[in-house]
Design a protein around this motif. Sequence first.
Motif, short mmCIF file in Angstrom:
data_model
loop_
_atom_site.label_atom_id
_atom_site.label_comp_id
_atom_site.label_asym_id
_atom_site.label_seq_id
_atom_site.Cartn_x
_atom_site.Cartn_y
_atom_site.Cartn_z
N ALA A 5 -6.96 -19.54 -17.88
CA ALA A 5 -6.00 -18.47 -18.22
C ALA A 5 -6.10 -17.34 -17.20
O ALA A 5 -5.07 -16.80 -16.77
CB ALA A 5 -6.27 -17.95 -19.63
N ARG B 86 -4.24 -18.22 -14.08
CA ARG B 86 -2.79 -18.09 -14.25
C ARG B 86 -2.36 -16.61 -14.17
O ARG B 86 -1.35 -16.28 -13.55
CB ARG B 86 -2.35 -18.71 -15.58
N LEU C 30 -0.03 -11.78 -19.10
CA LEU C 30 -0.98 -12.13 -20.15
C LEU C 30 -0.29 -12.02 -21.50
O LEU C 30 0.15 -10.93 -21.90
CB LEU C 30 -2.20 -11.21 -20.11
N LEU D 156 0.21 -17.72 -23.55
CA LEU D 156 -0.56 -18.23 -22.41
C LEU D 156 -1.97 -18.60 -22.85
O LEU D 156 -2.48 -19.67 -22.51
CB LEU D 156 -0.62 -17.16 -21.31
N LEU D 157 -2.62 -17.73 -23.62
CA LEU D 157 -3.98 -18.01 -24.09
C LEU D 157 -4.00 -19.18 -25.06
O LEU D 157 -4.96 -19.97 -25.07
CB LEU D 157 -4.58 -16.76 -24.73
N GLU E 9 -3.72 -22.46 -23.07
CA GLU E 9 -4.99 -22.80 -22.42
C GLU E 9 -6.10 -23.02 -23.44
O GLU E 9 -7.23 -23.34 -23.06
CB GLU E 9 -5.39 -21.70 -21.43
#
Length: 169
Positions: free
Chosen positions: A12, A15, A22, A26-27, A30
């Motif tokens: 993450a 990225r 963020l 996204l988290l 991942e």
Amino acid sequence: MNDDGIDALIRAARRVAAGERLTGDLLTQEKVPARLRLLLAATALTAANLPVSKRAIVDAAPAAWSATYRNHAELLEDIKALVPDLVAAQLSLVGEMPTGTDLRRQLDQANASIEKERGLRAELEEEVRQLREYALTLHLRAKPEYDAMMAERQQKVRLLRPVGDDRDG
């Protein structure tokens, strides 16, 4: 992948470093564990000298409030209570870092010192102005007497001139 979530966090982070924003999505993509997100958020808030509250931790994680509070309420309370002291202790190992409050206090002290010096300068400039005025007044009063004395001396004193050798002529 480690089950502690560090590998997922590093992916993450790569990225985000590449320019992605963020987000919770996204988290989630991942598969960064919520517990690690909360810990990292509290650490970031503390290091940034921001208030560490449950809401601030969840917002910085980013995570959904209801699910996080339902599933990790006890962890969230522990993180809120304990992480700021841990981060402060770690920061003290690398040297004392001034907080925003410390910097503001130093700035206020510097501004007060500057204001005091400006006042002192104004007082001294006024004193010098008065001394100049006094000296000028004395000069103007003494000038006629001095001119008269010099004129009298000029009349009394004979100017000497060199006398040439007149033997030749």
